[in-house]
Design a protein around this motif. Structure first.
Motif, PDB file in Angstrom:
ATOM      1  N   THR A   1      18.549-107.870  89.444  1.00 18.19           N
ATOM      2  CA  THR A   1      18.709-109.538  89.337  1.00 18.19           C
ATOM      3  C   THR A   1      19.088-109.948  90.883  1.00 18.19           C
ATOM      4  O   THR A   1      19.812-109.165  91.220  1.00 18.19           O
ATOM      5  CB  THR A   1      19.754-109.929  88.527  1.00 18.19           C
ATOM      6  OG1 THR A   1      19.354-109.298  87.164  1.00 18.19           O
ATOM      7  CG2 THR A   1      19.708-111.296  88.508  1.00 18.19           C
TER       8      THR A   1
ATOM      9  N   ASP B   1      23.348-115.830  84.587  1.00 16.22           N
ATOM     10  CA  ASP B   1      23.301-114.524  84.820  1.00 16.22           C
ATOM     11  C   ASP B   1      23.309-114.339  86.411  1.00 16.22           C
ATOM     12  O   ASP B   1      22.459-115.126  87.187  1.00 16.22           O
ATOM     13  CB  ASP B   1      21.904-113.940  84.340  1.00 16.22           C
ATOM     14  CG  ASP B   1      21.948-112.443  84.574  1.00 16.22           C
ATOM     15  OD1 ASP B   1      22.958-111.801  84.773  1.00 16.22           O
ATOM     16  OD2 ASP B   1      20.745-112.038  84.701  1.00 16.22           O
TER      17      ASP B   1
ATOM     18  N   THR C   1      21.956-108.654  82.346  1.00 16.19           N
ATOM     19  CA  THR C   1      20.828-109.469  81.945  1.00 16.19           C
ATOM     20  C   THR C   1      20.635-108.999  80.612  1.00 16.19           C
ATOM     21  O   THR C   1      20.009-110.014  80.045  1.00 16.19           O
ATOM     22  CB  THR C   1      19.567-109.111  83.047  1.00 16.19           C
ATOM     23  OG1 THR C   1      20.250-109.097  84.243  1.00 16.19           O
ATOM     24  CG2 THR C   1      18.575-110.076  82.832  1.00 16.19           C
TER      25      THR C   1
HETATM   26 MG   LIG Z   1      20.394-108.164  85.759  1.00 17.29          MG
END
Ligand SMILES: [Mg+2]
Ligand SMILES: Nc1nc2c(ncn2[C@@H]2O[C@H](COP(=O)(O)OP(=O)(O)OP(=O)(O)O)[C@@H](O)[C@H]2O)c(=O)[nH]1
Lengths: 642, 106
Positions: A36, A55, A16
């Motif tokens: 994430t 991502d 990220t």
């Molecule tokens: Mg992440």
């Protein structure tokens, strides 16, 4: 047409951070594994080409066990990107390359990105880029998401590889394994339903016994999972050979991480240090910062006085002064506390200390049959319960996940803080920090006990395995820290402008009419009185009951309600009115009830969307029961002590 | 030499603890916990000499943190007792200690 580039890699390697550096976005970055949990996209124009970056959640392998790993894998399989970036951490390349070897077989153009080279350099580790590219067969870029090193290089490499031909990458296992792979491969190619997947990849996954692949394929002449150890062993052997060529280290000194760990996770003083730091954090956030809050309170008092004096129409001036300003203001007063708390928690989390507390309390967690991952979800719960529930996607064990989702709402989120602070500062002036700290501690204990209880009831206490992923210590970055505080504090401010504003207006209407300004004869009092029959044993009158009802919209509203029901047309502070109405025992049991009872609407929504509608109802009944019991207990104990 | 520092700081830390006991007992417990970092440094030092450095560094940092805590917490009253002076000295020494020893680790 935009070029679609996906970032995949182990948890906490800086995907990220890189994504943010590449796209200029500001997704949440933190120093622990499993931050994430969703797919995020962002766009960057580079030399006239539009690049769409994606991502993904972190994953150790492309076999899917937890929810977030599944998300990453499905994305790669079903929405195969044009270019795949495999990000590995310069300090744990062995594990990173394992994922790379799997991903390389996906038949996509791949770039190997070695991130956090700044940290490797600091530890005297040199990474030979040419050598690594030679052995892996793909372009290698060394980056640091923090210093920005290698970002432009990465963008250039992406463009370069996008216009060149796809290279077929294969990692060859030893003969026995290869023979099996070949046999399966030719079988899969003939099946139309499997046409869209890379056959060799499927064959390997099948031999590894990956549950999803086995489900997809069904039985074949070979037993699924029969070669799992052989395959892993083969890959690691290969990786070790590569690393021997690529990594050059110097010196044998204790690392900073080892030194800090030795003391901070010490057998005897680890837990006391943790509790001490937490106590200091709370005292700082609720006591030291107080003068600023007082200033804000004075400002709102001034504003509502002004409104009363300058608006002639009684109803409208009451709506503004008693309704909106006192409703929203009574909550905004706590903004400095909340931001201060998250600033310090942010420092602790970003530096890697807080995730390590998971290690300190690991033995306790293990006995509760929970893993380090659920501990992080519990920690997130101090901010807002909704992201905490989302973060349980990282828990691979479905049973553990359900338990965590149902127990996390007991952890005191920041919305409950105004309630604690209001009551603590009115009734327990001197020991304010201590009281709030105790309620927090109680909320943690209740959450943990609930985990044990649910485990016993729902799942008959089957043992769980323990996974602990310790991030390394890092100096917190000011930018990440500010982002962290902002992410946590933001929704608090936004809620003040939306839900709480709305609730204040509705509440005002309900408590102004029909008696034009006498709350004791208002609609609100009717509602409260109806419920207070049930809450009588706890000593709550209709005012407290009304506050609790409205508090289900968002828990801060409890404070707005109280300030409205007691504050109509009055200038003196809410505090002095409250003390004349209730005794400390009632108020304490109210505090405990407010801590544990029904999660707010937003939380209920996310519970139902994460683990199902059925659990929404379970959660409501369960939390009400726990709250009632706890409050009753406080009342009985208090009555007996006083 | 380092052991002497550890012993001295443990003693001063315990003194600090007893002085704060009357002013703010919760904070005095914090000081006690942090002093025990030094204390365990003496006990742990047998196996690996670098562990002493670790204890000195972390202990120093913790005392620096408590110094800041003690000052900010006392800002509104502005009355600094011997106990406060002592914690300030410990904090500053701790900071210097931590900064120097930081270089000993990779
Ligand atoms: Mg992440
Ligand atoms: N020194 C240094 N730190 C980095 C670098 N890249 C990331 N970090 C830090 O590493 C931590 C993790 O970064 P994230 O970007 O959240 O990692 P992630 O791979 O997205 O993690 P998950 O989403 O949990 O899989 C953060 O504290 C970052 O500040 C780097 O190149 N150098």
């Amino acid at each position: 047409m935009a070029l679609r580039v996906a970032l995949c890699g182990n948890p906490n390697v800086g995907k990220t951070s890189l994504f943010n550096a590449l796209t200029g976005m500001r997704q949440y970055v933190a120093n622990w594994a499993g931050v994430t949990v969703e797919v995020k996209e962002g766009i960057r124009n580079w030399q006239g080409v539009k690049i769409d970056f994606v991502d993904l959640p972190g994953t150790y392998s492309l076999s899917s066990f937890s929810m977030d790993e599944k998300i990453a894998r499905e994305y790669l399989l079903y929405k195969t990107p044009d270019i795949l970036l495999v990000i590995v951490d310069a300090l744990s390349m062995r594990q990173g390359l394992y994922l790379f070897l799997e991903a390389a077989e996906l038949d996509t153009k791949t770039i190997l990105v070695v991130n956090a080279v700044d940290e490797a350099r600091k530890q005297g580790i040199h990474i030979d880029r040419q050598e690594l590219a030679k052995h892996t067969g793909v372009p290698v870029v060394l980056t640091s998401a923090v210093t920005g090193e290698g970002i432009d290089d990465l963008l250039d490499t992406i463009l370069r590889i996008s216009s060149s031909d796809k290279k077929k990458l294969q990692f060859i296992f030893d003969e026995e394994v290869e023979k099996m792979i070949k046999a399966l491969e030719s079988e899969f190619i003939s099946r139309p339903s499997l046409q869209s997947f890379p056959a060799r990849w499927l064959a390997i996954k099948y031999l590894e016994g990956d549950p999803q692949t086995v489900a997809l394929i069904g039985q074949t002449q070979v037993v699924a999972g029969s070669l799992r150890e052989k395959i892993a062993e083969g890959r690691y052997k290969h990786i070790d050979l590569i690393l021997k060529e690529v990594l050059k280290t110097s010196g044998e000194v204790m690392t900073m991480s080892d030194a800090l760990d030795h003391v901070l996770t010490h057998k005897y003083i680890g837990i006391p240090i943790f509790l001490t730091l937490m106590y200091m954090t709370f005292t700082f956030a609720f006591q030291t910062i107080q003068p600023i809050c007082d200033g804000i309170e004075a400002l709102f008092t001034f504003l509502s006085d002004l409104a009363r004096r300058s608006i002639a129409n009684n109803t409208i001036s009451s709506l503004i002064a008693d309704g909106i300003i006192s409703g929203v203001g009574s909550i905004l007063v706590f903004v400095p506390n909340i931001f201060a708390l998250f600033l310090i928690l942010g420092i602790m989390e970003e530096s890697g200390y807080l995730p390590r507390a998971a290690f300190v309390v690991d033995r306790i967690m293990y006995r509760l049959k929970l893993s380090g991952r659920s501990f992080m979800s519990f920690l997130l719960g101090f901010g807002c319960t909704v992201p905490a529930i989302m973060s349980t996607r990282g828990i691979s064990d479905q049973r553990e996940r359900t338990i965590t989702v149902l127990s996390v709402p007991f952890i005191s989120c920041s919305a409950r803080l105004p309630v604690y602070l209001l009551i603590a500062s009115v009734f327990f002036e001197k020991e304010k920090g201590m009281v709030v700290f105790s309620v927090y501690l109680l909320s943690v204990i209740v959450a943990l006990m609930s985990a044990v209880l649910l485990n016993k009831i729902l799942f008959k206490g089957e043992p769980s395995f323990l996974v602990l992923e310790l991030p390394r210590y890092r100096m917190p970055k000011v930018k990440n820290l500010l982002l962290y505080v902002w992410y946590r504090g933001k929704h608090f401010l936004m809620k003040a402008g939306t839900i709480i504003f709305l609730a204040s207006v509705i509440l005002w209407i309900l408590s102004y009419f029909p008696a034009s300004g006498d709350p004791t004869k208002s609609f609100a009092s009717e509602i409260g009185r109806a419920l207070s029959v049930l809450l009588k044993p706890l000593g709550f009158d209709w005012r407290l009951s009304t506050a609790l009802i409205f508090g289900t919209a968002a828990k801060e509203v409890i404070v707005s309600t109280l300030s409205m029901l007691f504050g109509f047309g009055k200038v003196e502070s809410l505090g002095s009115t409250l003390t004349s109405f209730y005794d400390p025992v009632t108020v304490l049991s109210f505090l405990v009830f407010a801590m544990a009872y029904i999660p707010c609407f937003a939380t209920l929504g996310s519970i139902s969307s994460e683990i199902g509608k059925r659990y929404l109802i379970i959660s409501v009944i369960y939390s009400l029961a726990v709250a009632y019991l706890l409050a009753l207990l406080v009342r009985l104990l208090g009555g007996w002590l006083v | 030499m380092k052991k002497v520092i550890l012993v001295a700081e443990t003693v001063v830390g315990l003194l600090c603890f007893s002085l704060f006991l009357k002013i703010d007992w919760m904070f005095s417990l914090c000081v006690l916990v942090f002093s025990s970092i030094y204390l365990f440094g003496i006990i742990d030092s047998g196996k690996n000499p670098q562990r002493i450095d670790a204890h000195l560094m972390v202990g120093g940092t913790m005392f620096f943190i408590s110094m800041i805590f003690a000052i900010t917490n006392n800002l509104p009253h502005l009355e600094f007792s011997t106990a406060h002076l002592l914690i300030i000295v410990m904090g500053l020494v701790g900071l210097i200690q931590a900064l120097i020893l930081r270089l000993k680790f990779k």
